[in-house]
Design a protein around this motif. Structure first.
Motif: not given
Ligand code: HEM
Ligand code: HEM
Lengths: 149, 120
Positions: A48, B27, B31, B48-49, B54, B57-58, B61, B109
């Protein structure tokens, strides 16, 4: 067993020979699924991250995830995340709030219920992912009345 | 390692696990099941980023799932490594791996996806 046995050997033979039945299988599966999800997660964080560091590489990573062997792996991954979660919840709740329920008979039932809940939560996802895999990778539409998207 | 650390970590494994049920499950269902890998590409991630919600959220996670998993791996490794010295080395190795990979994930991120850099 010799007292000088290596921890590696003791642990490995312990995994295979300990006779705790349900509780033992639940422990093994919890460990296996936890490690499996962790392995995936490490790769996942790194692939990612290419969206920022090497955006050209991201397409290649995603192309791999779309292949049939990987999609089969993802169906397994979903089971691992669900089972590890349901079983982890059983462990956490019993440990934190009702340690008296750690009796073997109570747990035998709890383990079976854990497995049943996991399969029920997983089955619809697994069927849907299989449908998508056959549709996108093999041109087979199992639900022609839904139409393609 | 100090017993106090292990006791806190034992509780943290259980509480973080409970938190991971909504976080990780949602998640993965979103996804992998609902959106699916055939609909995910760098443009999807870029959109999304660009959304702070989000990203947060990421971030949660990343922090909880990865710390929980790496501490779990440490526990598993302690079943095989019994000496004080060996356990120290394993702990340091896992700590460094955890820090480096978390940092890479966190930078990505915050930096977001950059499809505009793809040249072909
Ligand atoms: C979905 C919610 C989750 C819950 C409720 C949960 C719960 C737990 C609990 C309670 C433990 C401690 C078990 C024990 O000490 O006997 C544990 C261990 C572990 N978890 Fe999770 N977890 C979750 C998600 C994850 C994720 C996403 C990963 C991977 C990144 C993971 C990896 C591990 C590993 C590697 C262990 C160590 C296994 C062992 O000691 O045998 N878990 N989990
Ligand atoms: C095959 C199933 C999965 C797919 C298709 C998937 C998809 C994605 C996508 C597209 C992103 C990019 C960010 C976004 O769109 O919000 C992302 C990020 C992330 N995912 Fe997943 N995910 C899957 C499974 C998991 C699992 C099982 C975990 C952990 C338990 C996880 C943890 C994360 C984390 C921590 C990030 C942020 C990574 C970073 O720091 O750069 N994912 N995922």
């Amino acid at each position: 067993m010799a007292s000088s046995a290596s921890p590696l050997k003791t642990t490995a033979t312990g995994y295979a020979t300990y006779q705790g039945r349900e509780g033992h299988y639940a422990f093994l599966l919890h460990r296996l699924t936890g490690l499996g999800v962790l392995l995936f997660l490490i790769i996942h964080i790194l692939d990612t991250s290419t969206v920022y560091f090497y955006p050209e590489l991201y397409e290649h990573a995603i192309a791999l995830y779309r292949s049939t062997p990987f999609m089969l792996g993802e169906i397994g991954l979903v089971f691992a995340v669900i089972y590890h979660g349901v079983n982890g919840l059983r462990i956490a709740v019993t440990d934190l709030w009702m340690p008296k329920r750690w009796a073997i008979q109570t747990q035998r039932n709890a383990v079976r219920i854990t497995l049943a809940i996991s399969v029920l939560l997983w089955a619809p996802a697994a069927l849907w992912m299989t449908y998508n895999m056959l549709l996108h990778n093999h041109g087979i539409n199992l639900l022609p009345f839904i139409g393609t998207h | 390692m100090k017993p106090r650390f292990e006791a806190i970590a034992w509780r943290a494994m259980r509480y973080s696990g409970i938190l991971l049920i909504p976080l990780a499950w949602f998640h993965v269902y979103l996804q992998d099941v609902i959106v699916g890998v055939h609909a995910i590409d760098i443009n999807y991630v870029a959109v999304r980023l660009a959304n702070t919600g989000w990203v947060v959220y990421n971030f949660l996670l990343l922090a909880f799932a990865f710390a929980h998993g790496m501490y779990g791996l440490r526990q598993v490794s302690f079943d095989f490594v019994r000496s004080e010295r060996g356990r120290r080395n394993v702990s340091i190795l896992l700590l460094v791996l955890w820090l480096v990979i978390s940092l890479i994930g966190a930078i990505a991120l915050i930096g977001g996806a950059r499809p505009e850099l793809i040249t072909h």
